[in-house]
Design an enzyme around this catalytic site. Structure first.
Site, PDB file in Angstrom:
ATOM      1  N   LYS A  31      22.948  -4.261   1.404  1.00  0.00           N
ATOM      2  CA  LYS A  31      22.714  -4.225   0.214  1.00  0.00           C
ATOM      3  C   LYS A  31      23.964  -4.240  -0.926  1.00  0.00           C
ATOM      4  O   LYS A  31      23.794  -4.656  -2.125  1.00  0.00           O
ATOM      5  CB  LYS A  31      22.352  -2.417   0.108  1.00  0.00           C
ATOM      6  CG  LYS A  31      21.096  -2.089   0.234  1.00  0.00           C
ATOM      7  CD  LYS A  31      20.601  -0.714  -0.288  1.00  0.00           C
ATOM      8  CE  LYS A  31      19.079  -0.627   0.318  1.00  0.00           C
ATOM      9  NZ  LYS A  31      18.663   1.225  -0.491  1.00  0.00           N
TER      10      LYS A  31
ATOM     11  N   LYS B  12       8.484  -8.580   8.239  1.00  0.00           N
ATOM     12  CA  LYS B  12       7.691  -7.349   7.913  1.00  0.00           C
ATOM     13  C   LYS B  12       7.233  -7.559   6.347  1.00  0.00           C
ATOM     14  O   LYS B  12       7.742  -7.961   5.700  1.00  0.00           O
ATOM     15  CB  LYS B  12       8.888  -6.335   7.694  1.00  0.00           C
ATOM     16  CG  LYS B  12       8.600  -4.945   8.051  1.00  0.00           C
ATOM     17  CD  LYS B  12       9.655  -4.048   8.522  1.00  0.00           C
ATOM     18  CE  LYS B  12       9.624  -2.958   7.635  1.00  0.00           C
ATOM     19  NZ  LYS B  12      10.695  -1.973   7.772  1.00  0.00           N
TER      20      LYS B  12
ATOM     21  N   LYS C   5       7.427  -5.104  -0.305  1.00  0.00           N
ATOM     22  CA  LYS C   5       7.024  -5.227  -1.771  1.00  0.00           C
ATOM     23  C   LYS C   5       7.710  -6.142  -2.721  1.00  0.00           C
ATOM     24  O   LYS C   5       7.390  -6.472  -3.578  1.00  0.00           O
ATOM     25  CB  LYS C   5       6.958  -3.989  -2.394  1.00  0.00           C
ATOM     26  CG  LYS C   5       8.273  -3.159  -2.166  1.00  0.00           C
ATOM     27  CD  LYS C   5       7.875  -1.484  -2.635  1.00  0.00           C
ATOM     28  CE  LYS C   5       8.736  -0.638  -1.992  1.00  0.00           C
ATOM     29  NZ  LYS C   5       8.565   0.551  -1.805  1.00  0.00           N
TER      30      LYS C   5
END
Ligand code: TRP
Length: 336
Positions: free
Chosen positions: A119, A201, A204
């Site tokens: 991140k 995977k 969204k």
């Protein structure tokens, strides 16, 4: 009075972020398990909005997404009477325990978290202390409720390991204050892959909207997305190494209908991929229809949804307050 240990059932805790639309990967990999666990466990589930602000959020969107995710959780079958289902920021003990546990978590250990490293790269302009401290807030979520089990995806395993280390460290100083939790990670079969690149995977944040099926997509959109799913150049509906796309569709079909792999292979043997893809799309749309109807009803009755999250915040506070009180006493805070 609700207390951490009123019955013999094991306590399970899990949290989900509500930063966008929930998709069938979240449903099959997490929410469905949460729903199924309610029978045999004492379950506590949270929409973790405090975790969400570790990356910049639009306030209006966060508020809306939180409400929608809460309603969708109920629509999927989380029972707000039986389980404790609450919104993290409504329960102040989470922030309070985080402070204490910060003082029991080494800087070096937090720096090794792969999610933090990832991140920090994707949010290079906002590497804030909250992002670094994210796992300690997560540890507090779990430890406040004396949870024995934490159903999570494999990507969260390292955070559970940190939670365990922190709890063991605290217990070794002060005696048995915290239950040491175990992760409960679904077997790889429950991992739903992208419909456009079945080696990745389902996500969204994928650029291609056809890769991901949201729980609230229309029947038409769902069937279209499955019809355009990427498969292979053979024509056999069998689960086999190298057939990532078909394997993914067989998995989704199985999870949505309860059919075994062998049953699916028998049902579609000798029929083309076209038939199979349509059948999977229809099965998914059929399964989601009652969830979507329940969600629409709940969004028309916001008073009811509000009453659920208020009551559940009270229950969560009562439950977690006992753990926090114990911790405050142990570390030597003067009782007020
Ligand atoms: N970090 C988890 C995720 O991104 C969400 C989460 C927050 C969580 N607190 C938790 C999961 C406590 C399990 C237990 O998926």
């Amino acid at each position: 009075m609700e207390s951490p240990k009123t019955d013999k059932k094991k306590i399970a805790f899990s949290g989900i972020q509500a930063t966008g639309s929930v998709h069938i990967g979240n449903y099959l990999g997490a929410i469905k398990n949460w729903v199924d666990m309610q029978e045999a466990h004492r379950c506590i589930y949270s929409i973790v909005d405090m975790h969400a602000i570790t990356v910049r959020q639009d306030p209006k969107a966060l508020r809306e997404n939180t409400l929608r995710a809460y309603a969708l959780g109920i629509a999927c079958g989380i029972d707000p009477e039986k389980s404790i289902f609450f919104i993290q920021s409504h329960v102040h003990t989470h922030a309070e325990l985080t402070w204490v546990l910060n003082c029991f978590t080494p800087y070096g250990e937090l720096g090794r978290m792969t999610q933090f490293k990832d991140k920090s790269q994707t949010n290079a302009d906002n590497i804030n202390a909250g992002l670094f401290d994210y796992p300690v807030l997560m540890a507090s979520d779990i430890l406040l409720y004396q949870a024995a089990l934490v159903p999570v995806g494999a990507d969260q395993k390292q955070h559970i390991e940190l939670t365990r280390n922190t709890a063991i460290r605290f217990n070794s100083v002060y005696g048995n204050v915290f239950e040491i939790p175990e992760p409960l990670i679904p077997e790889t079969g429950a991992r739903v892959m992208s419909l456009q690149d079945p080696t990745k995977k389902m996500s969204k944040s994928d650029d291609n909207p056809k890769s991901c099926v949201a729980l609230l997509d229309s029947r038409d959109a769902i069937i279209k997305k499955f019809r355009s799913a990427v498969t292979d150049s053979e024509a056999e509906v069998v689960m086999r190494e190298g057939k990532d796309g078909i394997n993914n569709l067989i998995t989704i079909y199985g999870l949505m209908t309860g059919r075994s792999v062998a049953e699916t292979e028998a049902e579609f043997g000798g029929r083309g991929y076209g038939d199979f893809k349509t059948a999977v799309g229809e099965a998914v749309a059929d399964k989601l229809r009652p969830i979507q109807e329940k969600f629409d009803d709940l969004m028309k009755d916001k008073g009811y949804v509000e009453s659920c999250y208020r009551k559940n915040a009270d229950r969560a506070l009562q439950f977690s307050g006992r753990t926090l009180e114990k911790v405050y006493k142990k570390v030597g805070f003067l009782a007020r």
